[in-house]
Design a protein around this motif. Sequence first.
Motif, PDB file in Angstrom:
ATOM      1  N   MET A   1      45.614  37.566  34.932  1.00 53.67           N
ATOM      2  CA  MET A   1      46.076  37.991  33.614  1.00 53.67           C
ATOM      3  C   MET A   1      45.211  39.151  33.125  1.00 53.67           C
ATOM      4  O   MET A   1      45.295  39.546  31.974  1.00 53.67           O
ATOM      5  N   ASP A   2      44.396  39.697  34.004  1.00 52.91           N
ATOM      6  CA  ASP A   2      43.443  40.739  33.635  1.00 52.91           C
ATOM      7  C   ASP A   2      43.665  41.988  34.487  1.00 52.91           C
ATOM      8  O   ASP A   2      43.522  41.935  35.712  1.00 52.91           O
ATOM      9  N   THR A   3      43.968  43.101  33.864  1.00 51.82           N
ATOM     10  CA  THR A   3      44.188  44.362  34.566  1.00 51.82           C
ATOM     11  C   THR A   3      42.954  44.756  35.374  1.00 51.82           C
ATOM     12  O   THR A   3      43.066  45.239  36.506  1.00 51.82           O
ATOM     13  N   GLN A   4      41.783  44.539  34.817  1.00 51.27           N
ATOM     14  CA  GLN A   4      40.539  44.898  35.507  1.00 51.27           C
ATOM     15  C   GLN A   4      40.389  44.151  36.827  1.00 51.27           C
ATOM     16  O   GLN A   4      39.884  44.697  37.807  1.00 51.27           O
ATOM     17  N   THR A   5      40.837  42.909  36.870  1.00 53.48           N
ATOM     18  CA  THR A   5      40.756  42.116  38.092  1.00 53.48           C
ATOM     19  C   THR A   5      41.658  42.697  39.173  1.00 53.48           C
ATOM     20  O   THR A   5      41.286  42.748  40.352  1.00 53.48           O
ATOM     21  N   VAL A   6      42.844  43.142  38.783  1.00 54.16           N
ATOM     22  CA  VAL A   6      43.777  43.751  39.728  1.00 54.16           C
ATOM     23  C   VAL A   6      43.170  45.032  40.299  1.00 54.16           C
ATOM     24  O   VAL A   6      43.158  45.244  41.517  1.00 54.16           O
TER      25      VAL A   6
ATOM     26  N   ASN B   1      50.305  49.105  30.932  1.00 56.39           N
ATOM     27  CA  ASN B   1      49.400  48.422  31.849  1.00 56.39           C
ATOM     28  C   ASN B   1      48.692  47.204  31.276  1.00 56.39           C
ATOM     29  O   ASN B   1      47.806  46.657  31.913  1.00 56.39           O
ATOM     30  N   LEU B   2      49.082  46.768  30.112  1.00 60.51           N
ATOM     31  CA  LEU B   2      48.513  45.537  29.554  1.00 60.51           C
ATOM     32  C   LEU B   2      49.118  44.337  30.260  1.00 60.51           C
ATOM     33  O   LEU B   2      50.303  44.296  30.546  1.00 60.51           O
ATOM     34  N   ILE B   3      48.278  43.368  30.557  1.00 61.37           N
ATOM     35  CA  ILE B   3      48.786  42.145  31.181  1.00 61.37           C
ATOM     36  C   ILE B   3      48.447  40.962  30.269  1.00 61.37           C
ATOM     37  O   ILE B   3      49.252  40.544  29.464  1.00 61.37           O
TER      38      ILE B   3
ATOM     39  N   GLY C   1      55.203  38.127  34.529  1.00 62.78           N
ATOM     40  CA  GLY C   1      55.913  37.391  33.494  1.00 62.78           C
ATOM     41  C   GLY C   1      54.973  36.588  32.630  1.00 62.78           C
ATOM     42  O   GLY C   1      53.751  36.720  32.718  1.00 62.78           O
ATOM     43  N   ALA C   2      55.572  35.736  31.821  1.00 64.05           N
ATOM     44  CA  ALA C   2      54.802  34.851  30.956  1.00 64.05           C
ATOM     45  C   ALA C   2      53.943  33.944  31.829  1.00 64.05           C
ATOM     46  O   ALA C   2      54.325  33.618  32.948  1.00 64.05           O
ATOM     47  N   PRO C   3      52.782  33.545  31.332  1.00 60.10           N
ATOM     48  CA  PRO C   3      51.906  32.696  32.133  1.00 60.10           C
ATOM     49  C   PRO C   3      52.399  31.251  32.223  1.00 60.10           C
ATOM     50  O   PRO C   3      51.667  30.296  31.980  1.00 60.10           O
TER      51      PRO C   3
END
Length: 146
Positions: free
Chosen positions: A43-48, A89-91, A128-130
């Motif tokens: 759920m984190d762009t930085q992680t991707v 790009n927000l997740i 999608g939604a978590p």
Amino acid sequence: MSLDRNQLIGKTAILLLLQDNYKIPESLQKRGWKYCKGKVGSMDTQTVIAAVETAAKKQKLIQPNLYREYHAIYHAIIEALNGVTRGNNLIGTVLRTVGLQFAVVRGNPYKNGEEGDWIAVAFYGTIGAPVKGLEHESIGLGINHI
């Protein structure tokens, strides 16, 4: 300065990502291209971003001590994420999660070798939604010169 239509780097990254039986590693080796594949869910762009950068560093697709190489892969990742997230790009901050496979390819897609290397990042997976079952497929491609 014309592309070699027989070695398109973005198409190569997408085929590498999507086709398990694609004979791409052999053709990549003949061209002197490098590649890696991986998976990331977050759920984190930085992680991707970090997952792709780490895979590329470990497989020696980029030299992290050279700013231009680090910068090139960063922009290719952001461009590919733009496709996955439809331009935003927000997740996690907007309650979305992704489960993605990725492929990174580095090589020269031009007929003239002096054009230098480019890098392509392709993502395919779900967003999608978590909540399990409330996601849909998505794909993204980013290409940047080194």
